[in-house]
Design a protein around this motif. Structure first.
Motif, PDB file in Angstrom:
ATOM      1  N   GLY A   9       0.684  -1.209   0.072  1.00 18.68           N
ATOM      2  CA  GLY A   9      -0.112   0.039  -0.044  1.00 18.68           C
ATOM      3  C   GLY A   9       0.796   1.221   0.064  1.00 18.68           C
ATOM      4  N   THR A  10       0.215   2.488   0.005  1.00 17.08           N
ATOM      5  CA  THR A  10       0.702   3.618  -0.035  1.00 17.08           C
ATOM      6  C   THR A  10       1.567   3.859   1.385  1.00 17.08           C
ATOM      7  OG1 THR A  10      -0.892   4.474  -1.255  1.00 17.08           O
ATOM      8  CG2 THR A  10       0.473   6.276  -0.660  1.00 17.08           C
ATOM      9  N   SER A  11       0.911   3.708   2.418  1.00 14.74           N
ATOM     10  CA  SER A  11       1.453   4.263   3.658  1.00 14.74           C
ATOM     11  C   SER A  11       2.270   2.955   4.371  1.00 14.74           C
ATOM     12  CB  SER A  11       0.409   4.824   4.584  1.00 14.74           C
ATOM     13  OG  SER A  11      -0.608   3.828   4.860  1.00 14.74           O
ATOM     14  N   SER A  12       1.867   1.717   3.922  1.00 15.76           N
ATOM     15  CA  SER A  12       2.766   0.471   4.591  1.00 15.76           C
ATOM     16  C   SER A  12       2.407  -0.631   3.457  1.00 15.76           C
ATOM     17  CB  SER A  12       2.005   0.357   5.867  1.00 15.76           C
ATOM     18  OG  SER A  12       0.651  -0.230   5.734  1.00 15.76           O
ATOM     19  N   THR A  13       3.275  -1.387   3.840  1.00 18.11           N
ATOM     20  CA  THR A  13       3.025  -2.916   3.484  1.00 18.11           C
ATOM     21  C   THR A  13       2.539  -3.786   4.225  1.00 18.11           C
ATOM     22  OG1 THR A  13       4.956  -2.586   1.658  1.00 18.11           O
ATOM     23  CG2 THR A  13       4.171  -4.910   2.146  1.00 18.11           C
ATOM     24  N   LYS A  14       1.460  -4.711   4.101  1.00 22.24           N
ATOM     25  CA  LYS A  14       0.741  -5.746   4.957  1.00 22.24           C
ATOM     26  C   LYS A  14       0.997  -6.973   4.591  1.00 22.24           C
ATOM     27  CE  LYS A  14      -2.181  -1.888   5.754  1.00 22.24           C
ATOM     28  NZ  LYS A  14      -3.097  -1.091   4.889  1.00 22.24           N
ATOM     29  N   ALA A  15       1.286  -8.002   5.179  1.00 24.09           N
ATOM     30  CA  ALA A  15       1.223  -9.414   4.898  1.00 24.09           C
ATOM     31  C   ALA A  15       0.472 -10.281   6.025  1.00 24.09           C
ATOM     32  CB  ALA A  15       2.835  -9.902   4.996  1.00 24.09           C
TER      33      ALA A  15
HETATM   34  N1  LIG Z   1      -9.156   6.312  13.415  1.00 21.09           N
HETATM   35  C1  LIG Z   1      -9.113   6.478  12.209  1.00 21.09           C
HETATM   36  N2  LIG Z   1     -10.024   7.300  11.634  1.00 21.09           N
HETATM   37  C2  LIG Z   1     -10.045   7.502  10.245  1.00 21.09           C
HETATM   38  N3  LIG Z   1      -8.918   7.378   9.420  1.00 21.09           N
HETATM   39  C3  LIG Z   1      -8.001   6.630  10.111  1.00 21.09           C
HETATM   40  C4  LIG Z   1      -7.921   6.406  11.393  1.00 21.09           C
HETATM   41  N4  LIG Z   1      -6.485   5.800  11.946  1.00 21.09           N
HETATM   42  C5  LIG Z   1      -5.879   5.751  10.661  1.00 21.09           C
HETATM   43  N5  LIG Z   1      -6.650   6.485   9.587  1.00 21.09           N
HETATM   44  C6  LIG Z   1      -6.312   6.623   8.336  1.00 21.09           C
HETATM   45  O1  LIG Z   1      -6.039   5.250   7.435  1.00 21.09           O
HETATM   46  C7  LIG Z   1      -5.033   5.545   6.503  1.00 21.09           C
HETATM   47  C8  LIG Z   1      -4.548   4.393   6.512  1.00 21.09           C
HETATM   48  O2  LIG Z   1      -5.292   3.206   5.688  1.00 21.09           O
HETATM   49  P1  LIG Z   1      -4.726   2.006   4.813  1.00 21.09           P
HETATM   50  O3  LIG Z   1      -3.636   1.410   5.741  1.00 21.09           O
HETATM   51  O4  LIG Z   1      -5.966   1.139   4.360  1.00 21.09           O
HETATM   52  O5  LIG Z   1      -4.041   2.732   3.606  1.00 21.09           O
HETATM   53  P2  LIG Z   1      -2.926   2.248   2.775  1.00 21.09           P
HETATM   54  O6  LIG Z   1      -3.388   0.869   2.324  1.00 21.09           O
HETATM   55  O7  LIG Z   1      -1.514   2.509   3.136  1.00 21.09           O
HETATM   56  O8  LIG Z   1      -3.134   3.280   1.649  1.00 21.09           O
HETATM   57  P3  LIG Z   1      -3.640   2.723   0.206  1.00 21.09           P
HETATM   58  O9  LIG Z   1      -4.575   1.682   0.249  1.00 21.09           O
HETATM   59  O10 LIG Z   1      -4.634   4.352  -0.255  1.00 21.09           O
HETATM   60  O11 LIG Z   1      -2.799   2.613  -0.667  1.00 21.09           O
HETATM   61  C9  LIG Z   1      -4.524   6.537   6.853  1.00 21.09           C
HETATM   62  O12 LIG Z   1      -4.484   7.601   5.916  1.00 21.09           O
HETATM   63  C10 LIG Z   1      -4.868   7.176   8.118  1.00 21.09           C
HETATM   64  O13 LIG Z   1      -5.165   8.565   8.235  1.00 21.09           O
END
Ligand SMILES: Nc1ncnc2c1ncn2[C@@H]1O[C@H](COP(=O)(O)OP(=O)(O)OP(=O)(O)O)[C@@H](O)[C@H]1O
Ligand SMILES: [Mg+2]
Length: 504
Positions: free
Chosen positions: A13-19
């Motif tokens: 993902g954009t903010s992390s990689t999950k496994a």
């Molecule tokens: N309690 C919360 N309420 C609303 N949003 C939140 C909360 N905690 C985290 N987030 C938001 O969730 C987002 C991360 O979600 P997710 O891990 O699905 O994204 P990602 O997989 O990294 O990104 P993408 O799927 O767009 O590539 C962050 O932008 C963060 O601001």
């Protein structure tokens, strides 16, 4: 447990990689995540490091498999952030450029000039997508303009231009490939036929030799190499764009389903066999294709929102709180007429307006952080509803993604939309969807077993009346109109700095 009984799913993902490790009943045995940074070299520019992306994939995999026998992994499924693009050397695999993120708006002026030259309609007709800097085509052209201005190295086959799935697959197995759903987001693919479109390659100045070969979501892909502690030779059995994977995990192949994934941005998607262009501000796209080569193509409609969770993250960083703290402040608060239109890099679906500017309206001296935090959460729900409403009549909205874990946001969504919202109680649906397709492909489960997998949800029902919903959406649309009342692209800079190489 016997050998070869689990799927390792990786969601880059954009903010992390999950496994995740998923067993043969679809249950999650283990999960891990590794964070990923991004840089903003200029206003409107967003880059990530190809090496850091790989490192986050390795770190998430290693920690997910901690305490589990890697020999149990039957196959790997991958889901990934889409549209982001980079260039690397074919012979060494060394990145030549950073990854230009899907969020990057540096090519807004280029898109505007292509539209002015009359290419907007052709691009939309062939690809199903509006000419917008979110998609990869102008990012790819920008990278080539800087790293291979006369395109000679591209034509010689020295360079590889690819998306994040291409990048990971090439590091695993060497061959330059792209999964068809990811390819549909490049704005270079004929979305009806599932093939690169020679006319568009010409328009964007991208030689075919630099592009990956398009393959079905079920491959054939190379086997994994160099991803310890996974033994080399484990097959990659499925690759899907993250949004597409989430739709698959929601059993999105069933008719009438629409889902919203709330991540950094948000994506609303539903399968649709209507491949004609509709003037609703939504995109036509390819959800997935199974079988051989481009296989049987499942078409979809989709609407993208650029700033969803990232709106909360921006506000949290600005005021020195966490997104969770802001969500607490917003819970029970009223926005008191404050609207935040998070057009930080323009607005995507359904407006497709690169010139729109982020706007905060309706403040008084009584406005405090809880009102603004509430407005930030509401902005996510208003944007999602604008797209869901354009996608047709749906009583239920299926919700997933990091921000969907927030019950306040889910209730706001139900109230604003007047629809039931089914919040997935399983997190990381993008990874789950990649696991589901990978298990199907490698024979770990059948389609009818997949149908029976548990998909637990919490239901949020609307608590507002139709008149109240109309009033709040009208006020929101007035705020959107103010955000759009400008004709200056925010990142239209006269000169570009030199490329900094693979690691910004
Ligand atoms: N309690 C919360 N309420 C609303 N949003 C939140 C909360 N905690 C985290 N987030 C938001 O969730 C987002 C991360 O979600 P997710 O891990 O699905 O994204 P990602 O997989 O990294 O990104 P993408 O799927 O767009 O590539 C962050 O932008 C963060 O601001
Ligand atoms: Mg994600």
């Amino acid at each position: 447990m016997a050998r070869g009984e689990v799927i390792l799913a990786i969601d880059q993902g954009t903010s992390s990689t999950k496994a995740l490790l998923v067993d043969r009943h679809g249950h999650v045995l283990a999960s891990a995540s590794a964070p990923l940074g991004q840089t903003h070299p200029r206003p409107g520019w967003v880059e990530q490091s190809p090496a850091e992306v790989l490192a986050s994939v390795t770190a998430a995999t290693r920690s997910c498999l901690d305490g589990h026998d890697p020999a149990l992994v039957a196959a790997v499924g991958i889901s990934n952030q889409r549209e982001s693009m980079l260039l690397w050397e074919r012979s060494t695999g060394e990145p030549v450029t950073p990854i230009i993120s899907w969020q990057d708006r540096r090519t807004a002026a280029r898109c505007a000039s292509l539209v002015a030259d009359g290419f907007g309609e052709t691009v939309r007709d062939v690809t199903g997508l509006p000419l917008d800097p979110m998609f990869s085509a102008t990012k790819g052209a920008w990278l080539l303009d800087h790293a291979d201005p006369d395109r000679s190295r591209s034509r010689n086959g020295d360079l590889c231009l690819g998306t994040v799935d291409s990048w990971l697959l090439s590091r695993f197995g060497g061959e330059h490939l792209i999964e068809i759903g990811n390819a549909a987001r490049t704005q270079l693919l004929d979305a009806r036929a599932g093939r690169w479109d020679p006319g568009l390659l010409e328009v964007f100045g991208i030689p075919s030799q630099v592009l990956p070969r398009v393959v079905a979501s079920t491959g054939p892909f190379p086997t994994v190499r160099g991803l310890p502690p996974l033994p080399d030779g484990v097959p990659v059995a499925a690759v899907l764009g993250d949004s597409h994977a989430a739709l698959f995990a929601h059993a999105g192949w069933r008719p009438g389903r629409v889902k919203a994934t709330y991540g950094t941005g948000s994506s609303v998607m539903a399968l649709s066999q209507d491949t004609t262009a509709a003037d609703t501000g939504l995109c036509r796209t390819i959800a997935w294709a199974t079988g051989t080569e481009s296989g049987a193509i499942a078409h979809a409609v989709e609407g993208n929102i650029l700033s969803a969770g990232s709106t909360l993250r921006w506000l949290a960083e600005t005021v020195g709180r966490t997104p969770a703290e802001l969500a607490d402040l917003a819970d029970g608060a009223s926005s008191d007429g404050v609207h935040l239109v998070p057009a930080f890099g323009g607005l995507a679906a359904p407006w497709w307006d690169s010139n729109a500017q982020a706007t905060l309206v309706g403040m008084t001296l009584a406005t405090r952080l809880p009102q603004i935090a509430r407005a930030a959460l509401e902005s996510i729900a208003f944007q999602v509803e604008d797209v869901v409403a354009a996608a047709g009549p749906h009583e239920v909205l299926l919700a997933d993604g990091g921000a969907a874990a927030n019950p306040t946001l889910m209730q706001i969504q139900a109230d604003i939309s007047g629809r039931k919202v089914h919040q997935s109680l399983v997190s990381d649906l993008s990874a789950i969807g990649a696991a589901h397709l990978a298990g199907l492909t490698c024979g770990l489960w059948t389609q009818s077993e997949l149908e029976e997998f548990d998909r637990p949800v919490r239901v949020f029902s609307p608590r507002t009346g139709a008149a109240e919903r109309r009033r709040t959406r009208t006020a929101w649309h007035q705020a959107v109109a103010r955000a759009r009342a400008t004709d200056q692209p925010t990142c239209d800079k006269p000169t570009d700095p030199p490329l900094t190489g693979g690691t910004p």
